[in-house]
Design a protein around this motif. Structure first.
Motif, PDB file in Angstrom:
ATOM      1  N   GLN A   1      55.761  64.965  81.327  1.00 15.59           N
ATOM      2  CA  GLN A   1      55.297  65.939  80.327  1.00 15.59           C
ATOM      3  C   GLN A   1      53.774  65.858  80.245  1.00 15.59           C
ATOM      4  O   GLN A   1      53.216  65.130  79.414  1.00 15.59           O
ATOM      5  CB  GLN A   1      55.930  65.657  78.966  1.00 15.59           C
ATOM      6  N   PRO A   2      53.057  66.583  81.087  1.00 15.54           N
ATOM      7  CA  PRO A   2      51.603  66.416  81.204  1.00 15.54           C
ATOM      8  C   PRO A   2      50.797  66.842  79.976  1.00 15.54           C
ATOM      9  O   PRO A   2      49.810  66.198  79.631  1.00 15.54           O
ATOM     10  CB  PRO A   2      51.244  67.262  82.430  1.00 15.54           C
ATOM     11  N   GLU A   3      51.180  67.913  79.313  1.00 21.64           N
ATOM     12  CA  GLU A   3      50.318  68.486  78.274  1.00 21.64           C
ATOM     13  C   GLU A   3      50.024  67.519  77.132  1.00 21.64           C
ATOM     14  O   GLU A   3      48.856  67.303  76.793  1.00 21.64           O
ATOM     15  CB  GLU A   3      50.944  69.779  77.734  1.00 21.64           C
TER      16      GLU A   3
ATOM     17  N   VAL B   1      47.601  64.772  78.383  1.00 21.22           N
ATOM     18  CA  VAL B   1      46.206  65.187  78.553  1.00 21.22           C
ATOM     19  C   VAL B   1      45.508  65.223  77.198  1.00 21.22           C
ATOM     20  O   VAL B   1      44.362  64.765  77.044  1.00 21.22           O
ATOM     21  CB  VAL B   1      46.129  66.550  79.260  1.00 21.22           C
ATOM     22  N   ASP B   2      46.166  65.763  76.174  1.00 18.12           N
ATOM     23  CA  ASP B   2      45.585  65.795  74.831  1.00 18.12           C
ATOM     24  C   ASP B   2      45.274  64.384  74.348  1.00 18.12           C
ATOM     25  O   ASP B   2      44.220  64.130  73.743  1.00 18.12           O
ATOM     26  CB  ASP B   2      46.554  66.460  73.856  1.00 18.12           C
ATOM     27  N   LEU B   3      46.180  63.467  74.631  1.00 13.23           N
ATOM     28  CA  LEU B   3      45.992  62.078  74.218  1.00 13.23           C
ATOM     29  C   LEU B   3      44.790  61.446  74.931  1.00 13.23           C
ATOM     30  O   LEU B   3      43.978  60.731  74.318  1.00 13.23           O
ATOM     31  CB  LEU B   3      47.265  61.286  74.519  1.00 13.23           C
ATOM     32  N   LEU B   4      44.649  61.724  76.208  1.00 10.55           N
ATOM     33  CA  LEU B   4      43.534  61.183  76.991  1.00 10.55           C
ATOM     34  C   LEU B   4      42.203  61.755  76.508  1.00 10.55           C
ATOM     35  O   LEU B   4      41.190  61.044  76.451  1.00 10.55           O
ATOM     36  CB  LEU B   4      43.745  61.485  78.476  1.00 10.55           C
ATOM     37  N   LEU B   5      42.180  63.041  76.192  1.00 11.89           N
ATOM     38  CA  LEU B   5      40.951  63.663  75.700  1.00 11.89           C
ATOM     39  C   LEU B   5      40.522  63.038  74.378  1.00 11.89           C
ATOM     40  O   LEU B   5      39.325  62.805  74.143  1.00 11.89           O
ATOM     41  CB  LEU B   5      41.152  65.169  75.542  1.00 11.89           C
ATOM     42  N   GLN B   6      41.491  62.752  73.526  1.00 11.92           N
ATOM     43  CA  GLN B   6      41.162  62.086  72.263  1.00 11.92           C
ATOM     44  C   GLN B   6      40.634  60.677  72.512  1.00 11.92           C
ATOM     45  O   GLN B   6      39.714  60.216  71.836  1.00 11.92           O
ATOM     46  CB  GLN B   6      42.399  62.021  71.366  1.00 11.92           C
TER      47      GLN B   6
ATOM     48  N   VAL C   1      43.323  64.017  87.471  1.00 17.80           N
ATOM     49  CA  VAL C   1      44.101  65.195  87.093  1.00 17.80           C
ATOM     50  C   VAL C   1      43.313  66.469  87.362  1.00 17.80           C
ATOM     51  O   VAL C   1      43.872  67.514  87.722  1.00 17.80           O
ATOM     52  CB  VAL C   1      44.494  65.102  85.593  1.00 17.80           C
ATOM     53  N   GLY C   2      41.991  66.398  87.159  1.00 17.44           N
ATOM     54  CA  GLY C   2      41.137  67.558  87.400  1.00 17.44           C
ATOM     55  C   GLY C   2      41.117  68.553  86.259  1.00 17.44           C
ATOM     56  O   GLY C   2      40.932  69.755  86.474  1.00 17.44           O
ATOM     57  N   ASP C   3      41.263  68.070  85.024  1.00 21.54           N
ATOM     58  CA  ASP C   3      41.283  68.958  83.862  1.00 21.54           C
ATOM     59  C   ASP C   3      39.851  69.205  83.379  1.00 21.54           C
ATOM     60  O   ASP C   3      39.132  68.281  82.995  1.00 21.54           O
ATOM     61  CB  ASP C   3      42.119  68.329  82.749  1.00 21.54           C
ATOM     62  N   GLU C   4      39.430  70.491  83.323  1.00 25.65           N
ATOM     63  CA  GLU C   4      38.063  70.840  82.957  1.00 25.65           C
ATOM     64  C   GLU C   4      37.750  70.516  81.500  1.00 25.65           C
ATOM     65  O   GLU C   4      36.579  70.380  81.122  1.00 25.65           O
ATOM     66  CB  GLU C   4      37.810  72.329  83.217  1.00 25.65           C
TER      67      GLU C   4
END
Length: 902
Positions: free
Chosen positions: A160-162, A165-170, A191-194
């Motif tokens: 479940q990527p989404e 990713v939110d957790l990593l950004l925080q 991951v390559g998330d902008e």
């Protein structure tokens, strides 16, 4: 192998290690289905005070299968966190959905390792409920903990990527842990998330340099998408953002950011200037040299030091004069670094400076100074280098050795040879890293002037290590003047060379091969007839360097005399070299010896392993094929193909199919040594009309150690020819020895226990001993009444390795067998299964007229080890045989306090 009863008793042993071993043994595959095992392990988890024993119990429960799931769930509440962690791990391995709810509860455990293991196990179960629970767990703990949870994060991203990713950004912005921030940056870059670009740029202001660097590398990994945001960062007031944004931009190929880095060289904070120099150095652009030279006059010593190191790394001649000027007045440690940087340049003034500091008290200065000395000033530096060979610091000695080799001055020969002798004689005992490689390299550079002194050393020295190294160095020098001396060494000591020995002759043969002069062929041929194996092998390898017709016959004679066993135990690379040479030169005479070498190292001779293993393998099993042996096999296969023009599989099968061919038996064994090259043709050969061909194919499949051979061998068990069936059984046994097993093979072998041919029945029992399995229990027990003693013995042997107590009663019935070997095997079996019911019949055997029987009975009683054996062993102390008395005395001492567990 002890019985379940013996192991259950051992669970009460006072020694923790003994209980741990008993737990592990209880969960062997042939005992897992016994209900007593699970009950005993359950009780052990409750009553054992040692957490290490309980940990082994938890680990072993996973071997029992899903039947152990409820007990493992209970173990999640153990007092010891490592036991709880092991229980969670085993629940994950079993993959049972009943564990989901208890594991979710375990996520609240007060021990972090247990929490992590529970979360990891839940992800392995691939349940929606489990995944949601782990996500919630991470949302509660990841942003406030210093634990990385990296494995969980990566697994969850695939599921479940989404939310991850939110957790990593925080985490990039609010995590209190630098390590968590760095790990999050790396994962987001992969991951390559902008969305990570701005938070990563924000990390440039972090107080820890490793966080800054990780963020910059992550942005570089994100690629061109990060460039606009990085360029915008150049306009902000934060110097740290400008510093790392410039670095990242230049790494991305945006050279315009170079100006921003250069501007930072004037920043008022010294750390900014320091890191700006470091980043500029990594870029390696020539336009940065002058600005960095200006930093040599910086007000902060660490900035100066960074500038010095940068100029040494850039090696631009514009830095020479400023560095020389700095060397006149700079303090330590700046002066030391300046000397190190100057040592990277070639300039007369630098050379003059190095001549003055080469005897400096600091060994690091001496080391750099020696490396900076130039060969064109050999007259001045030679005395300094010779003195440095005796320096107290080994780095200085190594540097001096290297420079003396570069000088190519004959005056360096004598001191270098002296150093060569010292290292060969004493280097192994000195607490340094000197291994003689630099000295050898230096002498090789000096070349011809070294040969005569080295020959003198060889003739005069009595030290075996010096002589060995000198011989090999003469070979590397490849000078013909050494040939007569080395050729004389090839001969056994006869008074001409006082200290010639096996090591000298083997090394001399190797060295002559290195020289490669055709004049050495004759002495090498003579050495190939030496009585010592190592001399012959060295001579063979040397002769293989000459691709001339004259070496063909000697190489063939070596193959015939020194068979595959010698090449296998000594140097497989020798046979590889011989095969390659014979293939290139050609000659049909080489075909026969090459095929025979294949066959020579077919089996372990009986007695090579311990007697028990030799007995278990029937006295022979194919050699395991190591990498070196495989390379030799492939070289032989390639040589035979080249010599005959026929693929190796066709060549060998053609010989096997020819009843009149003299190499038929040899080729049959060789088939198994070529592996994949012959697998398919060999399987096809199992259907040949000729029984010998089928038997050869069955043998080859066993020698290949390939699991693809199992099913064809099972089918071959139905062959009409008994010899073919026997070989198929043996090949299945060989495969079992190498852990290539199949339950279908056990069932097929069990059917052979009723075969009319007693040899097939005996071989079958021996093969089944390699694969202990409950499927074979009843067929083996039914064969205990076989009319042939060899069959009965092998059946008892197989039951001993099966270790099932249900076989005890029928096995005990053979204690009165008319054949002594059968009785001895029964005694061994009763001792290893080890139940108290066997004590009485074994005690009765202490009155047997045969000493071997009484001796075996004493050993078996010791193996059972209960209190009831003590009386019997005490009686055996009065035995008429001193051997039985000694064995009984030893058994009683060994048992000691252990014999109380009746």
């Amino acid at each position: 192998m002890r019985s379940i009863s013996a192991l259950l008793r051992a669970l009460q042993h006072p020694d923790d290690e003994m209980r741990r071993f008993a737990v592990s043994d209880l969960c062997e595959h042939h005992q897992r289905t016994d209900p007593r095992v699970l009950q005993a392990l359950s009780e052990q988890l409750v009553q054992d005070e040692c957490e290490h024993v309980r940990e082994v119990v938890a680990e072993s429960l996973g071997k029992l299968g899903t039947i152990a799931v409820p007990l493992l769930i209970t173990t999640l509440n153990d007092a010891d966190p490592y036991v709880r962690r092991k229980a969670a791990q085993q629940l994950g391995a079993l993959g049972d959905e009943r564990a989901i709810a208890p594991l979710i509860q375990t996520l609240q455990d007060d021990h972090q390792d247990v929490q992590y293991e529970a979360a990891d196990t839940l992800l392995n179960l691939h349940s929606t409920q489990a995944i949601a629970a782990v996500i919630q767990f991470l949302q509660q703990h990841y942003l406030t903990s210093d634990s990385l949870y990296e494995g969980l994060i990566r697994k969850l991203f695939l599921l479940q990527p989404e939310p991850i990713v939110d957790l990593l950004l925080q985490a990039l912005t609010i995590s209190p842990s630098d390590q968590v921030r760095q790990a999050a940056a790396k994962i987001l870059a992969e991951v390559g998330d902008e969305r990570a670009i701005q938070p990563l740029i924000g990390l440039f202001d972090h107080q820890m340099i490793n966080v800054n660097a990780t963020a910059a590398q992550a942005l570089v990994q994100l690629g061109p998408r990060a460039i606009p945001a990085l360029q915008a960062a150049l306009a902000v007031e934060s110097p740290w953002r400008v510093l790392w944004a410039s670095y990242a931009l230049v790494q991305l190929g945006e050279s315009s950011a170079l100006a921003a880095l250069l501007e930072l060289l004037h920043h008022p904070f010294w750390k900014i200037r320091h890191y700006a120099i470091s980043h500029l150095t990594k870029l390696g652009d020539r336009q940065i040299v002058e600005p960095i030279i200006a930093c040599l006059k910086d007000s902060h010593d660490k900035v100066q030091l960074q500038a010095v190191q940068a100029l040494g790394a850039l090696k631009d001649d514009r830095a020479i004069e400023p560095l020389l000027e700095l060397a006149q007045s700079s303090p330590e440690p700046l002066w030391r670094s300046t000397i190190g940087a100057l040592s990277q340049f070639a300039h007369p003034r630098i050379a003059a400076l190095m001549l003055t500091v080469v005897q400096h008290p600091d060994p690091i200065i001496r080391y750099h100074a020696i490396l900076a000395l130039k060969a064109d000033e050999s007259e001045q530096i030679l005395p300094l280098l010779l003195k440095a060979l005796e320096d107290s610091d080994w780095n200085v000695r190594e540097a001096a050795t290297q420079k003396l080799g570069d000088l190519s001055d004959p005056q360096a020969v004598k001191p270098l040879i002296q150093r060569f002798k010292q290292i060969a004689e004493y280097g192994r005992f000195q607490q340094t890293q000197e291994d003689g490689e630099n000295t050898t390299a230096a002498l090789l550079k000096l070349g011809k002037p070294v040969v005569a002194p080295l020959i003198a050393v060889l003739k005069a020295s009595t030290n075996a290590r010096i002589r060995y190294d000198a011989i090999l160095l003469l070979g590397q020098l490849q000078d013909r003047r050494a040939v007569p001396v080395l050729a004389n060494l090839l001969q056994a000591s006869d008074g001409k060379i006082q200290y010639s020995d096996i090591g000298d002759r083997a090394a001399a043969a190797q060295a002559l091969g290195m020289i490669g002069d055709v004049s050495v062929i004759e002495p090498l041929i003579a050495a190939s007839k030496d009585r010592d194996e190592q001399v012959v092998l060295s001579a063979a390898e040397a002769l293989s360097q000459f691709h001339l017709p004259i070496v063909v016959e000697p190489l063939i004679q070596i193959l015939r005399k020194w068979n595959g066993w010698h090449f296998h135990s000594g140097e497989p690379k020798v046979i590889q070299a011989i095969a390659q040479t014979l293939a290139e030169i050609g000659g049909q005479r080489a075909i026969e010896p090459l095929i025979k070498v294949f066959a020579w190292y077919h089996e372990f001779p009986c007695g090579m392993p311990l007697q028990e293993q030799a007995e278990r393998t029937g006295g022979g099993a194919p050699f395991a094929t190591t990498g070196a042996v495989l390379a030799a096999n492939q070289a032989i296969a390639a040589a035979l193909t080249q010599l005959t023009g026929v693929p190796i599989s066709d060549l060998l099968l053609g010989i096997v199919r020819d009843p009149a061919h003299p190499l038929r038996e040899t080729a049959a064994i060789s088939l198994g040594r070529v592996g994949d090259l012959t697998l398919v043709p060999v399987v096809d050969a199992l259907q040949d009309n000729d029984a010998f061909v089928r038997r050869s194919a069955a043998c080859a499949l066993g020698m290949m150690y390939d699991k693809r051979g199992v099913l064809p061998l099972i089918e071959t068990l139905q062959d009409a020819d008994d010899e073919v069936v026997l070989q198929a059984i043996e090949s299945l046994r060989w495969l079992s020895i190498h852990q290539i097993k199949d339950p279908k093979a056990i069932l097929a072998l069990c059917l052979r226990l009723s075969h009319p041919n007693w040899q097939i029945r005996e071989a079958t029992a021996r093969a089944l001993s390699q694969s202990p399995h409950e499927l074979s229990l009843m067929p083996l027990v039914a064969t205990l009444t076989d009319s042939y003693p060899a069959v009965r013995k092998s059946v008892v042997y197989a039951l001993r390795y099966l270790g099932d107590e249900r076989a005890l009663t029928p096995v005990q019935a053979l204690l009165n067998d008319p054949d002594q070997e059968v009785r001895l095997e029964v005694i061994r079996c009763l001792g290893e299964i080890g139940v108290s019911e066997s004590v009485e019949p074994l005690t009765e055997l202490l009155n047997d007229p045969e000493m071997k029987v009484r001796l075996s009975a004493v050993n078996a009683l010791h193996q059972i080890g209960t209190a009831s054996v003590v009386t019997a062993l005490t009686t055996a102390l009065q035995d008429e045989s001193p051997y039985v008395q000694d064995m009984a005395n030893w058994a009683l001492r060994e048992l000691g306090g252990r014999a109380t567990l009746d």
